[in-house]
Design a protein around this motif. Structure first.
Motif, PDB file in Angstrom:
ATOM      1  N   ASP A  26      33.628  -6.054  90.123  1.00 26.34           N
ATOM      2  CA  ASP A  26      34.142  -5.128  91.718  1.00 26.34           C
ATOM      3  C   ASP A  26      35.101  -5.121  92.015  1.00 26.34           C
ATOM      4  OD1 ASP A  26      31.251  -4.943  91.273  1.00 26.34           O
ATOM      5  OD2 ASP A  26      30.362  -6.214  92.852  1.00 26.34           O
ATOM      6  N   ASP A  27      36.078  -6.754  92.622  1.00 27.27           N
ATOM      7  CA  ASP A  27      37.424  -7.160  92.981  1.00 27.27           C
ATOM      8  C   ASP A  27      37.044  -6.232  94.450  1.00 27.27           C
ATOM      9  OD1 ASP A  27      39.229  -8.334  92.513  1.00 27.27           O
ATOM     10  OD2 ASP A  27      40.818  -7.012  92.282  1.00 27.27           O
ATOM     11  N   PRO A  28      36.109  -7.109  95.367  1.00 25.85           N
ATOM     12  CA  PRO A  28      36.169  -6.006  96.699  1.00 25.85           C
ATOM     13  C   PRO A  28      37.481  -6.463  97.224  1.00 25.85           C
ATOM     14  CG  PRO A  28      34.883  -8.206  96.424  1.00 25.85           C
ATOM     15  CD  PRO A  28      35.399  -8.152  94.755  1.00 25.85           C
ATOM     16  N   PRO A  29      37.684  -5.623  98.547  1.00 23.19           N
ATOM     17  CA  PRO A  29      39.342  -5.963  98.956  1.00 23.19           C
ATOM     18  C   PRO A  29      39.093  -7.198 100.157  1.00 23.19           C
ATOM     19  CG  PRO A  29      38.270  -3.832  99.982  1.00 23.19           C
ATOM     20  CD  PRO A  29      37.503  -3.892  98.637  1.00 23.19           C
ATOM     21  N   PHE A  30      39.745  -7.916 100.679  1.00 23.77           N
ATOM     22  CA  PHE A  30      39.401  -8.564 101.330  1.00 23.77           C
ATOM     23  C   PHE A  30      40.899  -9.243 101.882  1.00 23.77           C
ATOM     24  CE2 PHE A  30      38.700 -11.276  97.382  1.00 23.77           C
ATOM     25  CZ  PHE A  30      39.832 -12.224  97.517  1.00 23.77           C
ATOM     26  N   ASP A  31      41.144 -10.233 103.083  1.00 28.01           N
ATOM     27  CA  ASP A  31      42.150 -10.311 103.624  1.00 28.01           C
ATOM     28  C   ASP A  31      42.064 -12.067 103.268  1.00 28.01           C
ATOM     29  OD1 ASP A  31      42.532  -7.629 104.573  1.00 28.01           O
ATOM     30  OD2 ASP A  31      41.102  -8.695 106.193  1.00 28.01           O
ATOM     31  N   VAL A  32      41.579 -12.889 103.516  1.00 23.69           N
ATOM     32  CA  VAL A  32      41.397 -14.386 103.188  1.00 23.69           C
ATOM     33  C   VAL A  32      40.324 -14.997 101.775  1.00 23.69           C
ATOM     34  CG1 VAL A  32      41.377 -17.165 103.757  1.00 23.69           C
ATOM     35  CG2 VAL A  32      42.269 -14.429 105.538  1.00 23.69           C
ATOM     36  N   LEU A  33      41.571 -15.530 100.983  1.00 21.06           N
ATOM     37  CA  LEU A  33      40.431 -16.066 100.527  1.00 21.06           C
ATOM     38  C   LEU A  33      39.967 -16.906 100.326  1.00 21.06           C
ATOM     39  CD1 LEU A  33      39.598 -15.945  96.789  1.00 21.06           C
ATOM     40  CD2 LEU A  33      41.641 -16.543  96.049  1.00 21.06           C
ATOM     41  N   VAL A  34      39.089 -17.575  99.706  1.00 22.10           N
ATOM     42  CA  VAL A  34      38.073 -19.158 100.577  1.00 22.10           C
ATOM     43  C   VAL A  34      37.859 -19.303  99.257  1.00 22.10           C
ATOM     44  CG1 VAL A  34      35.670 -20.255 101.709  1.00 22.10           C
ATOM     45  CG2 VAL A  34      37.909 -18.272 102.908  1.00 22.10           C
ATOM     46  N   ILE A  35      38.140 -20.503  99.176  1.00 24.45           N
ATOM     47  CA  ILE A  35      37.240 -21.325  97.602  1.00 24.45           C
ATOM     48  C   ILE A  35      36.781 -22.653  97.630  1.00 24.45           C
ATOM     49  CG2 ILE A  35      38.371 -22.247  95.472  1.00 24.45           C
ATOM     50  CD1 ILE A  35      40.522 -20.766  95.757  1.00 24.45           C
ATOM     51  N   PRO A  36      35.278 -23.325  97.845  1.00 22.46           N
ATOM     52  CA  PRO A  36      34.873 -23.966  98.439  1.00 22.46           C
ATOM     53  C   PRO A  36      34.819 -24.318  97.496  1.00 22.46           C
ATOM     54  CG  PRO A  36      32.740 -22.495  98.358  1.00 22.46           C
ATOM     55  CD  PRO A  36      34.598 -21.524  98.341  1.00 22.46           C
ATOM     56  N   GLY A  37      34.309 -25.832  97.199  1.00 22.77           N
ATOM     57  CA  GLY A  37      34.880 -27.054  96.151  1.00 22.77           C
ATOM     58  C   GLY A  37      32.683 -27.141  96.018  1.00 22.77           C
ATOM     59  N   GLY A  38      32.410 -28.298  94.815  1.00 16.61           N
ATOM     60  CA  GLY A  38      31.460 -28.888  94.582  1.00 16.61           C
ATOM     61  C   GLY A  38      31.479 -29.061  93.354  1.00 16.61           C
ATOM     62  N   VAL A  39      30.887 -28.666  92.240  1.00 17.54           N
ATOM     63  CA  VAL A  39      31.002 -29.088  90.712  1.00 17.54           C
ATOM     64  C   VAL A  39      31.538 -28.354  90.634  1.00 17.54           C
ATOM     65  CG1 VAL A  39      30.396 -30.489  88.365  1.00 17.54           C
ATOM     66  CG2 VAL A  39      28.699 -31.140  91.140  1.00 17.54           C
ATOM     67  N   THR A  40      32.477 -28.305  90.232  1.00 11.52           N
ATOM     68  CA  THR A  40      33.811 -27.517  89.799  1.00 11.52           C
ATOM     69  C   THR A  40      34.409 -27.260  88.359  1.00 11.52           C
ATOM     70  OG1 THR A  40      35.870 -28.384  89.904  1.00 11.52           O
ATOM     71  CG2 THR A  40      35.052 -27.213  92.030  1.00 11.52           C
ATOM     72  N   THR A  41      33.466 -27.964  87.444  1.00 16.60           N
ATOM     73  CA  THR A  41      33.823 -28.373  85.885  1.00 16.60           C
ATOM     74  C   THR A  41      34.064 -26.671  85.774  1.00 16.60           C
ATOM     75  OG1 THR A  41      32.574 -29.974  86.148  1.00 16.60           O
ATOM     76  CG2 THR A  41      33.379 -29.239  83.626  1.00 16.60           C
ATOM     77  N   ALA A  42      32.818 -25.899  85.432  1.00 11.17           N
ATOM     78  CA  ALA A  42      32.721 -24.608  84.978  1.00 11.17           C
ATOM     79  C   ALA A  42      33.266 -24.108  85.278  1.00 11.17           C
ATOM     80  CB  ALA A  42      30.312 -24.390  85.034  1.00 11.17           C
ATOM     81  N   ALA A  43      33.277 -23.860  86.697  1.00  4.64           N
ATOM     82  CA  ALA A  43      34.156 -22.474  87.294  1.00  4.64           C
ATOM     83  C   ALA A  43      35.558 -22.622  86.515  1.00  4.64           C
ATOM     84  CB  ALA A  43      34.250 -23.020  88.851  1.00  4.64           C
ATOM     85  N   GLU A  44      36.117 -24.462  86.593  1.00  2.00           N
ATOM     86  CA  GLU A  44      37.580 -24.252  85.661  1.00  2.00           C
ATOM     87  C   GLU A  44      37.605 -24.080  84.713  1.00  2.00           C
ATOM     88  OE1 GLU A  44      39.816 -27.959  87.218  1.00  2.00           O
ATOM     89  OE2 GLU A  44      37.785 -28.381  88.138  1.00  2.00           O
ATOM     90  N   ALA A  45      36.689 -23.995  83.816  1.00  3.02           N
ATOM     91  CA  ALA A  45      36.853 -23.358  82.227  1.00  3.02           C
ATOM     92  C   ALA A  45      36.602 -21.793  82.326  1.00  3.02           C
ATOM     93  CB  ALA A  45      35.744 -24.856  81.323  1.00  3.02           C
ATOM     94  N   ASP A  46      36.420 -21.086  82.959  1.00  2.00           N
ATOM     95  CA  ASP A  46      35.993 -19.757  82.981  1.00  2.00           C
ATOM     96  C   ASP A  46      37.419 -19.431  83.533  1.00  2.00           C
ATOM     97  OD1 ASP A  46      35.465 -17.053  83.092  1.00  2.00           O
ATOM     98  OD2 ASP A  46      33.617 -17.685  84.239  1.00  2.00           O
ATOM     99  N   PRO A  47      38.155 -18.868  82.639  1.00  3.56           N
ATOM    100  CA  PRO A  47      39.327 -18.003  82.363  1.00  3.56           C
ATOM    101  C   PRO A  47      39.084 -16.630  83.818  1.00  3.56           C
ATOM    102  CG  PRO A  47      38.575 -18.170  80.209  1.00  3.56           C
ATOM    103  CD  PRO A  47      37.707 -18.711  80.956  1.00  3.56           C
ATOM    104  N   LYS A  48      38.095 -16.774  83.684  1.00  4.80           N
ATOM    105  CA  LYS A  48      38.212 -15.089  84.108  1.00  4.80           C
ATOM    106  C   LYS A  48      37.871 -15.163  85.550  1.00  4.80           C
ATOM    107  CE  LYS A  48      34.839 -10.982  84.446  1.00  4.80           C
ATOM    108  NZ  LYS A  48      33.537 -10.302  83.714  1.00  4.80           N
ATOM    109  N   VAL A  49      37.514 -16.705  86.293  1.00  7.48           N
ATOM    110  CA  VAL A  49      37.442 -16.880  87.420  1.00  7.48           C
ATOM    111  C   VAL A  49      38.629 -17.046  87.465  1.00  7.48           C
ATOM    112  CG1 VAL A  49      36.863 -18.754  89.063  1.00  7.48           C
ATOM    113  CG2 VAL A  49      35.253 -17.480  87.804  1.00  7.48           C
TER     114      VAL A  49
END
Length: 219
Positions: free
Chosen positions: A75-98
């Motif tokens: 969808d790639d919605p428009p926004f002004d500020v990008l917010v990136i929370p944490g947690g267990v990020t292993t899978a997200a880090e390995a996802d090139p699309k993310v």
């Protein structure tokens, strides 16, 4: 550059499986509460938050809470500020699309804000190389080991480095979020937001407690 304070500013928050609940919910509460307190001329919230995930299925947070995202990466919605929370990020880090999406949207955002181990996701884009940053105290050594070009700070609740702000773990994201509200929209709104949340704002750079008698009734 600052968001246009005459029109609503949108905070786009990445969510993913095993996201830490307070990493996500703390900043969401700060920004949405500030949006209830501050209105545009046509009575819209001055701040609003939308969530973005890799797919449209519910995200399962740490502890089992399920969140239905507002949008997908496609969808790639428009926004002004990008917010990136944490947690267990292993899978997200390995996802090139993310990671590709974060790298691109960071460049189009007024401000990028990572909470806790969200710093690892931001670091994966190369955005923190050569810059100061922080993360949860348990993960600071790992961040420094994996990303030696980052100047990892271990003595602060958050680091404001201009277009990028990183915070330490979990509840520190609330403090950094209030700092962001103060920086973008004025300390008075930040103080009112903390008071509305009944939150004691005590870290470095925090303004003294709000002593105004004004109480917002539009909750």
């Amino acid at each position: 550059m600052k968001p246009d304070t005459t029109a609503p500013s949108t905070f786009g928050m990445l969510v993913f499986d095993e996201v830490e609940v307070l990493d996500m919910g703390g900043p969401f509460e700060v920004f949405s509460t500030a949006g209830r307190l501050a209105r545009t001329a046509d009575d819209r919230p001055l701040l609003r938050v939308l969530t973005v995930a890799a797919t449209d299925r519910p995200v399962r947070c740490r502890g089992g809470l399920r969140v239905v995202p507002d949008h997908t990466l496609d969808d790639d919605p428009p926004f002004d500020v990008l917010v990136i929370p944490g947690g267990v990020t292993t899978a997200a880090e390995a996802d090139p699309k993310v990671i590709d999406w974060l790298a691109r949207r960071r460049k189009t955002s007024v401000l990028t804000f990572s909470i806790c181990t969200g710093a690892f996701l931001l670091a994966a884009t190369g955005a923190l190389d050569g810059r100061p940053a922080t993360t949860h105290w348990e993960d600071q050594e790992e961040l420094a080991r994996r990303r030696p070009d980052i100047r990892v700070r271990t003595d602060v609740r958050w680091v404001d480095d201009g277009d990028i702000i990183t915070s330490a773990g979990i509840s520190a994201g609330i403090d950094a979020s209030l700092h962001i509200v103060g920086r973008l929209f004025g300390e008075r709104l930040a103080r009112r937001t903390a008071r509305q949340m009944e939150y004691t704002w005590t870290p470095e750079h925090a303004p003294e407690a709000d002593r105004d008698d004004e109480t917002d009734r539009r909750n």
